[in-house]
Design a protein around this motif. Structure first.
Motif, PDB file in Angstrom:
ATOM      1  N   GLU A  46      47.861  11.666  41.436  1.00 50.60           N
ATOM      2  CA  GLU A  46      47.752  11.467  42.872  1.00 50.60           C
ATOM      3  C   GLU A  46      47.324  10.027  43.187  1.00 50.60           C
ATOM      4  N   VAL A  47      46.463   9.443  42.336  1.00 49.26           N
ATOM      5  CA  VAL A  47      46.093   8.039  42.514  1.00 49.26           C
ATOM      6  C   VAL A  47      47.330   7.155  42.393  1.00 49.26           C
ATOM      7  N   TRP A  48      48.155   7.431  41.398  1.00 48.75           N
ATOM      8  CA  TRP A  48      49.400   6.665  41.229  1.00 48.75           C
ATOM      9  C   TRP A  48      50.301   6.843  42.450  1.00 48.75           C
ATOM     10  N   ALA A  49      50.408   8.088  42.907  1.00 48.06           N
ATOM     11  CA  ALA A  49      51.260   8.374  44.063  1.00 48.06           C
ATOM     12  C   ALA A  49      50.775   7.620  45.306  1.00 48.06           C
ATOM     13  N   GLU A  50      49.448   7.574  45.505  1.00 49.56           N
ATOM     14  CA  GLU A  50      48.910   6.863  46.655  1.00 49.56           C
ATOM     15  C   GLU A  50      49.263   5.376  46.607  1.00 49.56           C
ATOM     16  N   GLY A  51      49.277   4.810  45.398  1.00 46.89           N
ATOM     17  CA  GLY A  51      49.653   3.414  45.265  1.00 46.89           C
ATOM     18  C   GLY A  51      51.120   3.171  45.532  1.00 46.89           C
ATOM     19  N   LEU A  52      51.951   4.144  45.230  1.00 47.14           N
ATOM     20  CA  LEU A  52      53.395   3.978  45.384  1.00 47.14           C
ATOM     21  C   LEU A  52      53.878   4.222  46.813  1.00 47.14           C
ATOM     22  N   ARG A  53      53.224   5.124  47.546  1.00 48.50           N
ATOM     23  CA  ARG A  53      53.767   5.567  48.842  1.00 48.50           C
ATOM     24  C   ARG A  53      54.079   4.410  49.795  1.00 48.50           C
ATOM     25  N   PRO A  54      53.137   3.473  50.024  1.00 47.65           N
ATOM     26  CA  PRO A  54      53.493   2.407  50.986  1.00 47.65           C
ATOM     27  C   PRO A  54      54.630   1.522  50.509  1.00 47.65           C
ATOM     28  N   ILE A  55      54.719   1.281  49.214  1.00 42.84           N
ATOM     29  CA  ILE A  55      55.810   0.458  48.687  1.00 42.84           C
ATOM     30  C   ILE A  55      57.138   1.182  48.863  1.00 42.84           C
ATOM     31  N   LEU A  56      57.176   2.468  48.500  1.00 40.42           N
ATOM     32  CA  LEU A  56      58.424   3.231  48.586  1.00 40.42           C
ATOM     33  C   LEU A  56      58.845   3.423  50.039  1.00 40.42           C
ATOM     34  N   THR A  57      57.877   3.633  50.918  1.00 40.29           N
ATOM     35  CA  THR A  57      58.220   3.776  52.334  1.00 40.29           C
ATOM     36  C   THR A  57      58.827   2.490  52.872  1.00 40.29           C
ATOM     37  N   GLU A  58      58.274   1.355  52.440  1.00 41.21           N
ATOM     38  CA  GLU A  58      58.828   0.063  52.860  1.00 41.21           C
ATOM     39  C   GLU A  58      60.247  -0.126  52.344  1.00 41.21           C
ATOM     40  N   LEU A  59      60.478   0.230  51.073  1.00 38.09           N
ATOM     41  CA  LEU A  59      61.769  -0.046  50.437  1.00 38.09           C
ATOM     42  C   LEU A  59      62.818   1.019  50.724  1.00 38.09           C
ATOM     43  N   LEU A  60      62.387   2.288  50.882  1.00 36.29           N
ATOM     44  CA  LEU A  60      63.338   3.397  51.015  1.00 36.29           C
ATOM     45  C   LEU A  60      63.294   4.048  52.388  1.00 36.29           C
ATOM     46  N   GLY A  61      62.271   3.733  53.170  1.00 33.73           N
ATOM     47  CA  GLY A  61      62.100   4.414  54.441  1.00 33.73           C
ATOM     48  C   GLY A  61      61.376   5.731  54.238  1.00 33.73           C
ATOM     49  N   PRO A  62      61.100   6.445  55.309  1.00 28.02           N
ATOM     50  CA  PRO A  62      60.428   7.746  55.180  1.00 28.02           C
ATOM     51  C   PRO A  62      61.287   8.718  54.369  1.00 28.02           C
ATOM     52  N   PRO A  63      60.660   9.640  53.658  1.00 27.27           N
ATOM     53  CA  PRO A  63      61.441  10.627  52.894  1.00 27.27           C
ATOM     54  C   PRO A  63      62.354  11.447  53.799  1.00 27.27           C
TER      55      PRO A  63
END
Length: 732
Positions: A694-711
């Motif tokens: 979950e710590v890893w996921a928290e670090g990834l979410r803002p980057i992925l949202t920026e690059l891929l948009g909302p799920p």
């Protein structure tokens, strides 16, 4: 049926069909032997008929020398039960002679109780019986062999750089120039070895890397990588030894080859060597050459073969003490299968004119129905397969079989060969090493389920789930041999692709290739077991978290446990990112290169270079993707390694440009500044718990949202994969 002909192909490599025929009375003189065929699968019907006739004539001459008037016909392995001459496959009828010769009882009845008695008395007795009655005696004066290197090339095997030598051994034929014997082999060793390497001599064709092998049409490709690639990847060398260049695999050629040359073109007498012993002699001459190569550890040279070559490998190990280890693949009758077992192939199948040439002429006596000495059968043979295996002791001896469902036919009698391996155990124990560890008497011992290896001792058994081959057991053999030969393969360069040698990794690679080809992946995860566990079917709790976290971003997990940077590079070089075209690649790798011990500047530099190479490969394969390079996680299996990880992560941060390569470091939430893991973050000293993921996921979410948009509401990624061995254990 006694006059009918039946062809049984036992292997897809280098063998002529075995033809069992009742012999006719031949001419008294031996005609000149024909030239051996380059590919036995391409013989014309006319050529096969001509060779059959020559073999029948030679076979008939041996019968005449022995005073045999009629042989029992060999069994028909494909006939249904109850049909004339059908082979027996009923276990209840398989042991007409259950009491085999006692391997530790002298001919005078005395028990062998010490290693000295074995070496001085019992072993010579057994060797004498095998030489006289089964495989034949090597002549005292066999022509000397002079080796020359015909070609040296630098190439690759399984993506690994190697040096390959085409070597020819010329047997001195000055005493009989009409027969020429030029032994052909390819010697292949890894370029990156830091010292002499173990080598496995493999009976076969003598082919150099990249040269096509003759194949039996329709033969199924095993799931495991080619044995040559597994060996090179594991830091071994190998030799492909052409058996046909030593002695052709047909009775028509017994007046040629090394047998014919040593006999100056005359036919054999009953005690002289057969083809199996000739191949074993050729392997010993190959070892002579290897002893001259600085790149080869001559104390760690093994011998290997499958089917009839498996028989030859076992014979080689039994008679040549310089060989350090053996892999005996699917050897059957004349190899690890007991003569006294009535199951599948039998003695009479080896005394007919299609297979008699493997053995000494005297072996024909034990298939005799009528002769000047009466009749004899398998129970009259003074020795049996368990004693041949015992002659290998105390050196490491691995008996390998496949499963009938995949083509390793019941004909080979896997159960009987297991019984023989158990029965050889007392000699290994007497000589101070471990056998299979089976406590049952050989008469009642039942072989374990397939894929269950008995690999703790110098005597080993494993029935794999493949067919008539042993490359499905090769990774198990290599690991077993490394332990017993005390060989630790050197690691490969971290920035050069290197294949994992084990079969399970190869199966996983196939799964990941299929996943890559299925399409629909926008978010591509790459790494080792830390990455893999998050999205694998065999970790359902982690997989559920993965699904909740990445659903709608079309994520595919391409991690594989135990991978080093060089292994990930191999997977990328072999298709796992080809055509995927993801928008984002998340990379976490390198901890297996770091290891459990603190590293010096070289270690830091090596791991950094390996990760740089992976990033470069991802940029090449997916130029439009943004790479999220994740800092190597802390590990507490040894806290002293944390400064090494910190230095590598500093280097990784410098690789990021903020655009095509982003750097993500979540370590401050996983561990304290001194490297001590935060409570509950790791399931062990290395792998994250759900809380850690979950710590890893928290670090990834803002980057992925920026690059891929909302799920998105729907997800198009292919289904997750898992550990192939876990699927096998579950029966799926």
């Amino acid at each position: 049926m006694s006059h009918s002909r039946r062809v049984l192909l036992l292997s897809g490599l280098g063998i002529l069909g075995a033809l069992w025929l009742r012999a006719e009375t031949p001419p008294s003189t031996a005609p000149a032997a024909p030239a051996a065929a380059a590919n036995p699968f391409q013989l014309s019907p006319e050529e096969r008929a001509r060779l059959d006739q020559l073999a029948r004539e030679d076979h008939g001459d041996m019968m005449r020398q022995l005073g045999i008037t009629r042989l029992r016909p060999g069994f028909n392995g494909r006939a249904a039960a109850g049909e004339p001459n059908a082979a027996n496959y009923d276990p209840a009828q398989a042991n007409p002679y259950p009491d085999w010769p006692d391997v530790l009882t002298l001919k005078d009845g005395a028990k062998v109780t010490t290693a000295e008695m074995w070496w001085r008395k019992r072993r010579p007795e057994i060797v004498g019986d095998f030489e006289r009655e089964i495989y034949g005696q090597v002549p005292r004066e066999v022509p000397k062999v002079t080796w020359t290197v015909a070609e040296t090339v630098k190439t690759a095997v399984g993506g690994q750089p190697v040096v390959a030598r085409r070597v020819v051994g010329h047997a001195d034929n000055s005493a009989h120039p009409a027969i020429a014997v030029d032994i052909k082999m390819a010697v292949v060793v890894p370029v990156n070895a830091t010292g002499p390497v173990p080598v496995l001599i493999m009976f076969g064709w003598g082919n150099m890397p990249g040269e096509a092998l003759p194949r039996f049409p329709g033969a199924e490709e095993p799931a495991a990588p080619p044995a040559t690639e597994q060996l090179i990847a594991a830091g071994w060398g190998y030799v492909s030894l052409s058996t046909a260049s030593i002695q052709a695999d047909n009775g028509a050629f017994l007046t040629a080859g090394i047998i014919g040359l040593a006999n100056q073109g005359k036919r054999r007498t009953p005690e002289q060597w057969g083809t199996l012993r000739a191949w074993a002699w050729g392997a010993a001459r190959a070892l002579d050459y290897l002893e001259t190569l600085p790149a080869v550890d001559a104390r760690r040279v093994g011998i290997e073969g499958v089917s009839r070559y498996g028989k030859a490998a076992l014979v080689t190990m039994a008679f040549e003490p310089r060989f350090a280890v053996v892999l005996v693949g699917s050897s059957g009758e004349g190899g690890a299968k007991p003569h006294r077992r009535n199951f599948g192939e039998a003695v009479a199948n080896l005394t007919g004119s299609g297979a008699y040439h493997w053995m000494a002429g005297n072996f024909l006596k034990y298939g005799t129905a009528e002769g000047s000495f009466g009749s004899r059968n398998a129970n009259d043979i003074p020795v049996d397969a368990h004693e041949l295996i015992a002659l290998c002791a105390p050196r490491p001896t691995f008996i390998s079989y496949g499963v009938p469902e995949k083509g390793d036919a019941n004909w080979l009698d896997q159960q009987g060969s297991y019984m023989a391996t158990v029965a050889a155990g007392p000699v290994f124990r007497l000589l101070g090493v471990q056998d299979l560890g089976v406590t049952e008497d050989y008469r009642v011992a039942k072989m374990p389920p397939f894929n269950t290896g008995l690999l703790d001792g110098q005597l080993a058994w494993r029935q794999h789930d493949g067919g008539h081959e042993d490359r499905s057991n090769m990774s198990f053999f290599i690991a077993w041999a490394n332990r017993l030969l005390q060989y630790t393969p050197p690691p490969g360069p971290p920035d050069q692709p290197r294949m994992r040698a084990d079969r399970n990794s190869h199966l996983a690679h196939r799964q990941l290739l299929a996943k890559a080809k299925s399409g629909g992946i926008d978010l591509y995860f790459l790494g080792d077991s830390i990455t893999r566990r998050w999205g694998a079917t065999d970790y359902p709790d982690f997989l559920a978290h993965w699904t909740r976290t990445f659903h709608g971003w079309n994520a595919g997990n391409f991690g594989w446990g135990g991978d080093r940077t060089e292994n990930i590079l191999w997977r990328l070089s072999n298709g796992e990112l080809d055509g995927v075209n993801p928008k984002v690649v998340v990379l976490l790798a390198g901890t297996n290169n770091v290891g459990k011990e603190p590293g010096d500047d070289t270690r830091v530099s090596d791991v950094t270079r390996g990760l740089q190479a992976i990033v470069a490969a991802c940029r090449e394969k997916a130029p439009a993707a943004t790479i999220v390079l994740v800092a190597i996680f802390p590990r507490n299996d040894n806290s002293a390694v944390m400064p090494t990880i910190a230095r590598i992560n500093t280097n990784l941060a410098k690789m990021a440009d903020g655009k095509s390569v982003r750097f993500l470091d979540v370590n401050a939430k996983l561990a304290a500044a001194n490297g001590t893991l935060a409570l509950g973050m790791m399931a062990d000293g290395l792998h994250p718990s759900l809380k850690g993921y979950e710590v890893w996921a928290e670090g990834l979410r803002p980057i992925l949202t920026e690059l891929l948009g909302p799920p998105a509401a729907t997800d198009h990624a292919p289904p997750p994969t898992g550990d192939p061995s876990a699927l096998e254990r579950s029966g799926n």
